[in-house]
Each structure stands twice: as structure tokens, then as C-alpha cells.
Design an enzyme around this catalytic site. Structure first.
Site, mmCIF file in Angstrom:
data_model
loop_
_atom_site.group_PDB
_atom_site.id
_atom_site.type_symbol
_atom_site.label_atom_id
_atom_site.label_comp_id
_atom_site.label_asym_id
_atom_site.label_seq_id
_atom_site.Cartn_x
_atom_site.Cartn_y
_atom_site.Cartn_z
ATOM 1 N N GLY A 40 1.179 -1.264 -0.027
ATOM 2 C CA GLY A 40 -0.126 0.153 -0.070
ATOM 3 C C GLY A 40 1.037 1.335 -0.023
ATOM 4 O O GLY A 40 2.114 1.106 -0.587
ATOM 5 N N CYS A 41 0.314 2.373 0.503
ATOM 6 C CA CYS A 41 1.064 3.512 0.531
ATOM 7 C C CYS A 41 2.605 3.136 1.445
ATOM 8 O O CYS A 41 2.342 2.715 2.499
ATOM 9 C CB CYS A 41 0.219 4.496 1.380
ATOM 10 S SG CYS A 41 1.004 6.109 1.488
ATOM 11 N N PHE A 42 3.305 3.982 0.689
ATOM 12 C CA PHE A 42 4.689 3.681 1.085
ATOM 13 C C PHE A 42 5.014 4.547 2.516
ATOM 14 O O PHE A 42 5.868 4.338 3.239
ATOM 15 C CB PHE A 42 6.052 3.878 0.170
ATOM 16 C CG PHE A 42 5.950 5.184 -0.502
ATOM 17 C CD1 PHE A 42 5.387 6.372 -0.090
ATOM 18 C CD2 PHE A 42 6.366 5.084 -2.067
ATOM 19 C CE1 PHE A 42 5.439 7.438 -0.868
ATOM 20 C CE2 PHE A 42 6.375 6.166 -2.826
ATOM 21 C CZ PHE A 42 5.793 7.490 -2.430
ATOM 22 N N TRP A 43 4.205 5.571 2.575
ATOM 23 C CA TRP A 43 4.343 6.189 3.612
ATOM 24 C C TRP A 43 4.175 5.428 5.107
ATOM 25 O O TRP A 43 4.863 5.665 6.279
ATOM 26 C CB TRP A 43 3.200 7.322 3.817
ATOM 27 C CG TRP A 43 3.482 8.550 3.054
ATOM 28 C CD1 TRP A 43 4.355 8.860 2.079
ATOM 29 C CD2 TRP A 43 2.398 9.429 2.421
ATOM 30 N NE1 TRP A 43 4.141 9.921 1.160
ATOM 31 C CE2 TRP A 43 2.820 10.116 1.677
ATOM 32 C CE3 TRP A 43 1.018 9.633 2.968
ATOM 33 C CZ2 TRP A 43 2.303 11.468 1.185
ATOM 34 C CZ3 TRP A 43 0.275 10.685 2.394
ATOM 35 C CH2 TRP A 43 0.779 11.415 1.635
#
Length: 173
Positions: free
Chosen positions: A9-12
């Protein structure tokens, strides 16, 4: 040192769980598995480059193993959702374990099979396991996002955190 690349998912949301572990030399947000060289965040979000948001981890296998990293990885994702993760939908958010050699490949396959065998999830484990491809660093504002933007990170991470608490607490172990 060895490398691992994980998409979840979102790398953050994928940096923080690995960031301060003993044996992690560095971890970066970036893009992989696409068909454009040096893609930008805007291009990847447009779904035109084929890239997946991912994190690249450089680690010391004498201090932390690839198998240890996989254990942490599974506990950051919904391994039953092939079309994104949580509020992040689309091919650029698909869950993937990228491997660099046959040992990593076999370790990832065994780890996936072991997770499926636990019965923790009623749906099949659909996280892809693929050969590593070129990894392109994301722009500086995406590196260590959780440290630079804690309030926005918390908002973006809330749904993931609730899922993880529900599926990975000690009562489910």
C-alpha cells in the site's frame, strides 16, 4: 548487506515499522515494477507507469534475517487484498514481496504458505511474490513521511492501524 523490497500500500505507512530495528541500515520510499524510468509520484498515482509504491530496505543479515523482515511485513498489510491496501486502491498499491535471489524467493513462498496455514485469515493470502526490478527513489518529501508529517500520517494510517490491531493482537496469535 542485503536488500529487500516490500510493497504494502502507501509507502508512507511501510517505513515506520522497519525504521528503527537493529540491523536496518537504511529504508527508502520508492517505485518499482513499472515500465517507465525515473517515475514521479504524480505519474505513479496516475496509474500510467505500472509502478508499485514500495520500500527498499538495506539490512545486515547477521542482525536481522529476511525471514524476520517478512514476519514484520505480514503484520503491516492485509494479505487478502490484491487490489490495494486499506484506503489506497489500485495497482500502484498492491501488496508484493520482491525477491533478489532464490533463497529470498523460497523464504517468501514458505512464509506465505505458513501464514495461510495458520487460519488467521479466512480469505486466501494473495500477496504477490515477484523478482525484484529496478527501484526508483521517491521524491524527498516522501522519505520518512511519518516523521515529517505526523498528523497527516496518523490520519492516513488510521484504517490500517485498526485492521492490524484487529488481526494481529495477541488474542489471534
Amino acid at each position: 548487506m542485503e536488500r529487500a523490497i516490500f510493497a504494502g500500500g502507501c509507502f508512507w505507512c511501510m517505513i515506520q515499522p522497519f525504521d528503527e530495528l537493529d540491523g536496518i541500515e537504511s529504508i527508502f520510499s520508492g517505485y518499482t515494477a513499472g515500465h517507465t524510468e525515473n517515475p514521479t509520484y504524480k505519474e505513479v498515482k496516475s496509474h500510467q507507469t505500472g509502478h508499485t509504491e514500495a520500500v527498499e530496505i538495506i539490512f545486515d543479515p547477521e542482525k536481522i534475517s529476511f525471514d524476520d523482515l517478512l514476519t514484520i511485513y505480514w503484520q503491516q498489510t492485509d494479505p487478502t487484498d490484491a487490489f490495494g491496501q486499506f484506503e489506497d486502491r489500485g495497482d500502484n498499491y498492491r501488496p508484493v514481496i520482491f525477491y533478489f535471489n532464490e533463497e529470498q524467493h523460497q523464504t517468501a513462498l514458505a512464509s506465505k504458505a505458513a501464514l495461510q496455514a495458520t487460519g488467521r485469515f479466512t480469505e486466501p493470502i494473495v500477496t504477490a511474490i515477484e523478482p525484484a526490478q529496478p527501484f526508483y527513489l521517491a521524491e524527498e518529501e516522501h522519505q520518512e513521511y511519518y516523521k515529517k508529517n505526523p498528523e497527516n500520517f496518523a490520519r492516513n494510517h488510521a484504517r490500517r492501524a485498526a485492521f492490524l490491531a484487529d488481526h494481529w493482537d495477541q488474542d489471534h496469535a
